[in-house]
Scaffold this motif. Structure first.
Motif, PDB file in Angstrom:
ATOM      1  N   GLU A 114      -2.843   5.506   1.323  1.00 57.65           N
ATOM      2  CA  GLU A 114      -3.444   5.443   0.414  1.00 57.65           C
ATOM      3  C   GLU A 114      -4.080   3.403   0.083  1.00 57.65           C
ATOM      4  O   GLU A 114      -2.291   2.647   0.015  1.00 57.65           O
ATOM      5  N   GLU A 115      -5.094   3.455  -0.363  1.00 55.91           N
ATOM      6  CA  GLU A 115      -5.274   1.650  -1.439  1.00 55.91           C
ATOM      7  C   GLU A 115      -6.639   2.033  -1.910  1.00 55.91           C
ATOM      8  O   GLU A 115      -7.400   2.314  -1.745  1.00 55.91           O
ATOM      9  N   MET A 130       0.628  -0.937  -0.287  1.00 57.13           N
ATOM     10  CA  MET A 130       0.428   0.257  -0.017  1.00 57.13           C
ATOM     11  C   MET A 130       0.835   1.614  -0.068  1.00 57.13           C
ATOM     12  O   MET A 130       1.854   1.615   0.781  1.00 57.13           O
ATOM     13  N   PRO A 131       0.440   1.759  -1.146  1.00 59.90           N
ATOM     14  CA  PRO A 131       1.554   3.628  -1.208  1.00 59.90           C
ATOM     15  C   PRO A 131       1.267   4.295   0.448  1.00 59.90           C
ATOM     16  O   PRO A 131       0.444   4.736   1.009  1.00 59.90           O
ATOM     17  N   GLN A 132       2.307   4.236   1.143  1.00 62.83           N
ATOM     18  CA  GLN A 132       2.248   5.459   1.925  1.00 62.83           C
ATOM     19  C   GLN A 132       3.049   7.000   1.424  1.00 62.83           C
ATOM     20  O   GLN A 132       4.296   6.674   0.922  1.00 62.83           O
ATOM     21  N   LEU A 133       2.748   8.187   2.521  1.00 61.55           N
ATOM     22  CA  LEU A 133       3.374   9.582   2.384  1.00 61.55           C
ATOM     23  C   LEU A 133       3.677   9.844   3.865  1.00 61.55           C
ATOM     24  O   LEU A 133       2.503   9.917   4.160  1.00 61.55           O
ATOM     25  N   SER A 134       4.587  10.445   3.925  1.00 61.25           N
ATOM     26  CA  SER A 134       4.860  11.067   5.699  1.00 61.25           C
ATOM     27  C   SER A 134       5.143  12.701   5.066  1.00 61.25           C
ATOM     28  O   SER A 134       5.676  13.123   4.330  1.00 61.25           O
ATOM     29  N   LEU A 135       4.230  13.185   6.675  1.00 61.63           N
ATOM     30  CA  LEU A 135       4.806  14.517   6.242  1.00 61.63           C
ATOM     31  C   LEU A 135       5.251  15.158   8.391  1.00 61.63           C
ATOM     32  O   LEU A 135       4.540  14.679   9.004  1.00 61.63           O
ATOM     33  N   GLY A 160      -9.823  24.633   5.797  1.00 56.65           N
ATOM     34  CA  GLY A 160     -10.365  24.162   7.206  1.00 56.65           C
ATOM     35  C   GLY A 160     -10.822  22.528   7.446  1.00 56.65           C
ATOM     36  O   GLY A 160     -11.068  21.885   7.808  1.00 56.65           O
ATOM     37  N   ASP A 161     -11.446  22.309   5.862  1.00 55.56           N
ATOM     38  CA  ASP A 161     -12.188  21.175   5.782  1.00 55.56           C
ATOM     39  C   ASP A 161     -11.032  20.748   4.570  1.00 55.56           C
ATOM     40  O   ASP A 161     -10.353  21.126   3.252  1.00 55.56           O
ATOM     41  N   PHE A 162     -11.412  18.930   4.579  1.00 53.61           N
ATOM     42  CA  PHE A 162     -10.622  18.580   3.338  1.00 53.61           C
ATOM     43  C   PHE A 162     -12.178  17.492   2.333  1.00 53.61           C
ATOM     44  O   PHE A 162     -12.611  17.609   2.248  1.00 53.61           O
ATOM     45  N   ASP A 163     -11.006  17.802   0.854  1.00 57.32           N
ATOM     46  CA  ASP A 163     -11.664  17.249   0.239  1.00 57.32           C
ATOM     47  C   ASP A 163     -11.053  15.683  -0.600  1.00 57.32           C
ATOM     48  O   ASP A 163     -10.013  16.262  -1.648  1.00 57.32           O
ATOM     49  N   LEU A 164     -11.369  14.558  -0.435  1.00 60.07           N
ATOM     50  CA  LEU A 164     -10.041  13.745  -0.389  1.00 60.07           C
ATOM     51  C   LEU A 164     -11.396  12.276  -0.762  1.00 60.07           C
ATOM     52  O   LEU A 164     -12.319  12.187  -0.205  1.00 60.07           O
ATOM     53  N   PRO A 165     -11.099  11.676  -1.216  1.00 61.89           N
ATOM     54  CA  PRO A 165     -11.513  10.027  -1.321  1.00 61.89           C
ATOM     55  C   PRO A 165     -11.065   9.750   0.053  1.00 61.89           C
ATOM     56  O   PRO A 165      -9.873   8.442   0.523  1.00 61.89           O
ATOM     57  N   LEU A 166     -11.853   9.064   0.815  1.00 61.71           N
ATOM     58  CA  LEU A 166     -11.896   8.181   2.227  1.00 61.71           C
ATOM     59  C   LEU A 166     -13.316   6.979   2.336  1.00 61.71           C
ATOM     60  O   LEU A 166     -14.088   7.305   2.146  1.00 61.71           O
ATOM     61  N   ASP A 167     -12.151   6.330   3.127  1.00 63.48           N
ATOM     62  CA  ASP A 167     -12.887   4.692   2.460  1.00 63.48           C
ATOM     63  C   ASP A 167     -12.284   4.110   3.873  1.00 63.48           C
ATOM     64  O   ASP A 167     -11.142   3.097   3.887  1.00 63.48           O
ATOM     65  N   PRO A 168     -12.684   4.390   5.543  1.00 56.27           N
ATOM     66  CA  PRO A 168     -11.471   4.378   6.403  1.00 56.27           C
ATOM     67  C   PRO A 168     -12.583   2.656   6.090  1.00 56.27           C
ATOM     68  O   PRO A 168     -13.635   2.049   7.186  1.00 56.27           O
TER      69      PRO A 168
END
Length: 159
Positions: free
Chosen positions: A17-18, A1-6, A57-65
């Motif tokens: 991400e998956e 699974m791709p990961q990215l740190s900050l 203030g808010d995020f615009d990302l596809p999420l699937d927890p």
């Protein structure tokens, strides 16, 4: 699974991400050999950096927890709380025809904190409640301060 740190003001964070959706945000830095820059992860890191800079203030990302049906309902309600506002565990429970304690448990199980804003959920009477992220209530307070979601006197206090 791709990961990215900050790096962030609340500690190092890693986004995972998956299948084209964000599935987790964890405290900590993964080794360089585990990191993979994908367009979605770069977008997530950019939005997180902009969030911490006070630009969004808010995020615009596809999420699937990953979680139970009830947890996903709680997280969905959290996503409806705009930056700068809060709700109580009881208010979310009332919306879902539940009790406050299971809502709190779902908050603590949130695999995508900050982006799914569990920090915007407070206990009765505006008390902080808990926070499962690194730093606990200090981190929750820092996020709410960033969003200017605390009463003025609490914005000034070093909680």
């Amino acid at each position: 699974m791709p990961q990215l740190s900050l790096h962030s003001p609340v500690g190092d964070l890693t986004v995972t991400e998956e299948d084209g959706v964000i599935i987790s945000l964890d405290w900590g830095w993964v080794p360089a050999e585990w990191q993979n820059r994908t367009p979605l992860l770069e977008r997530a890191v950019d939005q997180l950096n902009r969030y911490f800079d006070g630009e969004i203030g808010d995020f615009d990302l596809p999420l699937d927890p990953p979680g139970t049906a009830f947890q996903k309902k709680v997280w969905s309600e959290m996503l409806k709380i705009p930056a700068g506002q809060t709700k109580s565990y009881g208010e979310i429970a009332k919306i879902l025809n539940s009790a406050a304690q299971p809502v709190g448990t779902a908050c603590g199980a949130n695999p995508i904190p900050i982006i799914i804003p569990c920090h915007r959920i407070l206990a009765a009477g505006g008390k902080m409640g808990g926070y499962s992220g690194l730093g606990g209530l200090e981190t929750k307070t820092a996020l709410l301060r960033l969003e200017k979601a605390l009463p003025h006197e609490q914005q000034q206090l070093d909680l």
